[in-house]
Design a protein around this motif. Structure first.
Motif, PDB file in Angstrom:
ATOM      1  N   ARG A  37     -18.233 -11.794  22.849  1.00 27.92           N
ATOM      2  CA  ARG A  37     -17.021 -11.841  22.010  1.00 27.92           C
ATOM      3  C   ARG A  37     -16.243 -13.134  22.261  1.00 27.92           C
ATOM      4  NH1 ARG A  37     -16.998  -6.457  23.638  1.00 27.92           N
ATOM      5  NH2 ARG A  37     -15.369  -6.844  25.191  1.00 27.92           N
ATOM      6  N   GLU A  41     -15.257 -16.178  19.603  1.00 27.88           N
ATOM      7  CA  GLU A  41     -13.911 -16.748  19.465  1.00 27.88           C
ATOM      8  C   GLU A  41     -13.956 -18.270  19.602  1.00 27.88           C
ATOM      9  OE1 GLU A  41     -11.083 -15.227  18.474  1.00 27.88           O
ATOM     10  OE2 GLU A  41     -12.414 -13.524  18.179  1.00 27.88           O
ATOM     11  N   GLU A  59     -21.715 -14.603  15.257  1.00 25.89           N
ATOM     12  CA  GLU A  59     -21.185 -13.259  15.010  1.00 25.89           C
ATOM     13  C   GLU A  59     -22.320 -12.254  14.853  1.00 25.89           C
ATOM     14  OE1 GLU A  59     -18.788 -14.077  11.561  1.00 25.89           O
ATOM     15  OE2 GLU A  59     -17.008 -14.503  12.776  1.00 25.89           O
TER      16      GLU A  59
END
Length: 146
Positions: A37, A41, A59
Motif C-alpha cells: 500500500r 502511495e 495498484e
C-alpha cells in the motif's frame, strides 16, 4: 482469446515468456500488504512517478499479490491492468514493468533511509549546508547533535 489481441508477432503474448518469474513479480511477492500500500502511495505521487500506467500496474499488483489466481499474473492480465482496452504489446508491457520495478527499488531505498533517523538527519544537514541555508543548517545541526 479476446478480440483486443492480434496475431502479430509483437502483440502475440502466447509465445512470450511467463512474467510470473520476473524480478518485479518476485519482489512484489515479498512485500507485506502494508508496504504494498505504501508503494502504491509513492507511485501516485508525481514527484516519484508521472506514468499513469505504472500507477495502474502497481495498484493491480498490490491488489492481487498473495491471492492464488495464477492468471492474475499472466502477461495479458498485467497488460490489461496497465493499459486498459488497448491491444497487447509485449514491448510496452516490458517497459511498464521496468518502470514499475524502478519505482519499487526507489521505494525500498526510501523506506530503508527513513528507517534510520540519524541518516535522515545527516542527509538534511548536508542538503541545507550545500544550499547555503545557514540558519536552517545551524538548527538542523543542533538537532542532530542532541
Amino acid at each position: 482469446m479476446s478480440k483486443l489481441y492480434s496475431n502479430h508477432p509483437i502483440t502475440n503474448f502466447t509465445n512470450q515468456p511467463k512474467v510470473t518469474s520476473s524480478l518485479l513479480i518476485r519482489a512484489f511477492q515479498q512485500l507485506p500488504a502494508k508496504e504494498a500500500r505504501a508503494l502504491v502511495e509513492l507511485v501516485r505521487c508525481p514527484i516519484f512517478n508521472r506514468r499513469e500506467e505504472v500507477t495502474r500496474l502497481s495498484e493491480y499488483l498490490a491488489a492481487h499479490i498473495g491471492k492464488p489466481a495464477k492468471k492474475a499474473f499472466a502477461a495479458e492480465s498485467l497488460f490489461e491492468a496497465a493499459f486498459p482496452g488497448e491491444l497487447y504489446d509485449n514491448r510496452r508491457l516490458r517497459h511498464v514493468m521496468s518502470y514499475t520495478l524502478d519505482a519499487l527499488r526507489q521505494y525500498f531505498a526510501l523506506a530503508e533511509w527513513q528507517s534510520n533517523k540519524a541518516e535522515c538527519q545527516q542527509t538534511l544537514v548536508r542538503a541545507l549546508r550545500n544550499r547555503g541555508l545557514e540558519k536552517l543548517f545551524g538548527k538542523a545541526l543542533d538537532k542532530a547533535a542532541s
